[in-house]
Design a protein around this motif. Structure first.
Motif, PDB file in Angstrom:
ATOM      1  N   TYR A  67      -0.226   2.090  15.597  1.00 50.76           N
ATOM      2  CA  TYR A  67       1.046   2.130  15.310  1.00 50.76           C
ATOM      3  C   TYR A  67       1.527   3.495  16.066  1.00 50.76           C
ATOM      4  O   TYR A  67       0.913   4.339  16.561  1.00 50.76           O
ATOM      5  CB  TYR A  67       1.210   2.628  13.879  1.00 50.76           C
ATOM      6  N   PHE A 126       0.787   5.444   0.884  1.00 51.13           N
ATOM      7  CA  PHE A 126       0.103   6.556   1.675  1.00 51.13           C
ATOM      8  C   PHE A 126       0.755   7.829   1.631  1.00 51.13           C
ATOM      9  O   PHE A 126       1.806   7.873   1.192  1.00 51.13           O
ATOM     10  CB  PHE A 126       0.119   6.254   3.057  1.00 51.13           C
ATOM     11  N   GLN A 147       0.930  -1.245   0.043  1.00 46.67           N
ATOM     12  CA  GLN A 147       0.086  -0.006  -0.033  1.00 46.67           C
ATOM     13  C   GLN A 147       0.950   1.144   0.037  1.00 46.67           C
ATOM     14  O   GLN A 147       2.002   1.097   0.521  1.00 46.67           O
ATOM     15  CB  GLN A 147      -0.895   0.143   1.150  1.00 46.67           C
ATOM     16  N   GLY A 201       9.123   6.298   9.906  1.00 54.13           N
ATOM     17  CA  GLY A 201       7.841   5.709   9.403  1.00 54.13           C
ATOM     18  C   GLY A 201       7.215   5.124  10.598  1.00 54.13           C
ATOM     19  O   GLY A 201       7.411   5.651  11.886  1.00 54.13           O
ATOM     20  N   PHE A 227       4.709   7.142   2.210  1.00 53.10           N
ATOM     21  CA  PHE A 227       5.015   5.977   2.672  1.00 53.10           C
ATOM     22  C   PHE A 227       4.568   4.582   1.959  1.00 53.10           C
ATOM     23  O   PHE A 227       3.396   4.671   1.540  1.00 53.10           O
ATOM     24  CB  PHE A 227       4.329   5.820   4.230  1.00 53.10           C
ATOM     25  N   ARG A 249      -0.295  18.367   8.230  1.00 53.67           N
ATOM     26  CA  ARG A 249      -1.169  17.927   9.409  1.00 53.67           C
ATOM     27  C   ARG A 249      -0.945  16.680  10.037  1.00 53.67           C
ATOM     28  O   ARG A 249      -1.362  16.361  11.260  1.00 53.67           O
ATOM     29  CB  ARG A 249      -2.659  18.375   9.281  1.00 53.67           C
ATOM     30  N   GLY A 250      -0.214  16.118   9.404  1.00 53.48           N
ATOM     31  CA  GLY A 250      -0.038  14.433   9.956  1.00 53.48           C
ATOM     32  C   GLY A 250      -0.936  13.498   9.574  1.00 53.48           C
ATOM     33  O   GLY A 250      -0.993  12.306   9.742  1.00 53.48           O
ATOM     34  N   SER A 251      -2.065  13.937   8.592  1.00 56.37           N
ATOM     35  CA  SER A 251      -2.899  13.057   8.312  1.00 56.37           C
ATOM     36  C   SER A 251      -2.429  11.964   6.948  1.00 56.37           C
ATOM     37  O   SER A 251      -1.759  12.414   6.372  1.00 56.37           O
ATOM     38  CB  SER A 251      -4.248  13.506   7.600  1.00 56.37           C
ATOM     39  N   LEU A 252      -2.965  10.794   7.382  1.00 60.62           N
ATOM     40  CA  LEU A 252      -2.310   9.660   6.300  1.00 60.62           C
ATOM     41  C   LEU A 252      -3.447   9.314   5.448  1.00 60.62           C
ATOM     42  O   LEU A 252      -4.608   8.873   6.012  1.00 60.62           O
ATOM     43  CB  LEU A 252      -1.882   8.285   7.279  1.00 60.62           C
ATOM     44  N   GLN A 287       1.374  11.375   3.700  1.00 60.21           N
ATOM     45  CA  GLN A 287       0.955  12.016   4.892  1.00 60.21           C
ATOM     46  C   GLN A 287       1.353  13.507   4.597  1.00 60.21           C
ATOM     47  O   GLN A 287       2.336  13.845   4.045  1.00 60.21           O
ATOM     48  CB  GLN A 287       2.007  11.466   6.191  1.00 60.21           C
ATOM     49  N   PHE A 311       6.029  -0.777   7.658  1.00 63.48           N
ATOM     50  CA  PHE A 311       6.216   0.641   6.922  1.00 63.48           C
ATOM     51  C   PHE A 311       7.432   0.746   6.630  1.00 63.48           C
ATOM     52  O   PHE A 311       8.676   0.480   7.425  1.00 63.48           O
ATOM     53  CB  PHE A 311       5.442   1.673   7.791  1.00 63.48           C
ATOM     54  N   GLY A 312       7.778   1.618   5.513  1.00 64.36           N
ATOM     55  CA  GLY A 312       9.121   2.082   5.167  1.00 64.36           C
ATOM     56  C   GLY A 312       9.342   3.430   5.842  1.00 64.36           C
ATOM     57  O   GLY A 312       8.370   4.102   6.508  1.00 64.36           O
ATOM     58  N   GLU A 313      10.626   4.190   5.629  1.00 62.35           N
ATOM     59  CA  GLU A 313      10.633   5.094   6.368  1.00 62.35           C
ATOM     60  C   GLU A 313      10.145   6.470   5.876  1.00 62.35           C
ATOM     61  O   GLU A 313       9.966   7.427   6.338  1.00 62.35           O
ATOM     62  CB  GLU A 313      12.342   5.487   6.618  1.00 62.35           C
ATOM     63  N   TYR A 323      -3.862   0.264  -3.089  1.00 60.76           N
ATOM     64  CA  TYR A 323      -3.466  -0.918  -2.580  1.00 60.76           C
ATOM     65  C   TYR A 323      -3.229  -1.844  -3.659  1.00 60.76           C
ATOM     66  O   TYR A 323      -4.095  -1.879  -4.608  1.00 60.76           O
ATOM     67  CB  TYR A 323      -4.811  -1.430  -1.787  1.00 60.76           C
ATOM     68  N   SER A 371      -4.673   6.977   2.287  1.00 63.36           N
ATOM     69  CA  SER A 371      -4.459   5.937   1.469  1.00 63.36           C
ATOM     70  C   SER A 371      -4.334   6.158  -0.072  1.00 63.36           C
ATOM     71  O   SER A 371      -5.282   6.732  -0.684  1.00 63.36           O
ATOM     72  CB  SER A 371      -5.404   4.587   1.487  1.00 63.36           C
ATOM     73  N   LEU A 387       1.072  -4.781   8.544  1.00 68.85           N
ATOM     74  CA  LEU A 387       1.748  -3.917   7.499  1.00 68.85           C
ATOM     75  C   LEU A 387       3.105  -3.338   7.980  1.00 68.85           C
ATOM     76  O   LEU A 387       2.827  -2.719   9.035  1.00 68.85           O
ATOM     77  CB  LEU A 387       0.798  -2.959   7.153  1.00 68.85           C
TER      78      LEU A 387
END
Lengths: 111, 113
Positions: B35, A35, A33, B42, A87, A40-43, A37, A101-103, A48, A45, A99
């Protein structure tokens, strides 16, 4: 453990240009997946994929169906509103629904 | 539209205190996740759940407990908060079937002093 490696870690684009982000996996993955961000920090999608490619407007993502060891996110005609951190997250073949996550890739689009 | 709601959105706690972060989803999703995200990094999985009554350890469960009393609610509990648990915490839900797209809440910012 399983790892998800994203590249590049940061990217600067001018409006109207194209680029690609990449995720490599240390083992075969069941799905991926993507994403974004926002500031404001909202993730949110974006895609997929269990295989193949998907496209939505200027974004297109692909998941290597053969080896299942990498995925890409292509951005066409970059716009200011594409800025943010992208991400990828992958689910392993065990079907645990975890799931990893990458950095992230921090994308800055400028005029 | 998937709806995942977290509370509180911001919290300051004292070291050694108990903190409970709550998450509610209105989509009847089977899977729920907690998380944490630290500055410039991440997301790392703490606990997750396959449904009511189920809790599973993620990659960094130490110092955290989870509770899934119903399909809709999934809580993250810090029994003895420490400054290293200062972070932004995200809850997410997913269908649990093929096509397990995750829907995230807006995040809860926790500062432990």
């Amino acid at each position: 453990g399983d790892q998800v490696e994203q590249s590049p870690s940061a990217l600067s684009l001018h409006e109207g240009t194209d680029s690609a982000l990449r995720c490599n996996f240390t083992t075969t993955m069941r799905s991926v997946q993507w994403f974004r961000q926002n500031s404001r920090g909202s993730l949110i999608s974006l895609f997929y994929l269990a295989s193949g490619t998907k496209e939505n407007g200027r974004l297109k993502s692909a998941f290597d169906s053969k080896e299942r060891r990498y995925s890409t996110l292509h951005i066409r005609d970059a716009q200011l509103e594409d800025s943010g951190t992208y991400f990828c997250a992958a689910e392993d073949q065990g079907g645990s629904a975890k799931l990893i996550f990458g950095e992230g890739t921090k994308l800055t689009v400028s005029s | 539209e998937a709806a995942v709601t977290q509370s509180p959105r911001n919290k300051v706690a004292v070291t050694g205190g108990k903190v409970t972060l709550s998450c509610n989803q209105t989509n009847n999703h089977n899977n729920m996740y907690w998380y944490r995200q630290d500055t410039g990094h991440g997301l790392r999985l703490i606990h997750y759940s396959y449904g009511a009554g189920s809790t599973e350890k993620g990659d960094i469960p130490d110092g955290y407990k989870a509770s899934r009393p119903s399909q809709e609610n999934f809580s993250l509990i810090l029994e003895l908060a420490t400054p290293s648990q200062t972070s932004v915490y995200f809850c997410a839900s997913g269908e649990g079937q093929s096509g397990n797209t995750l829907y995230f809440g807006e995040g809860s910012r926790l500062i432990v002093v």
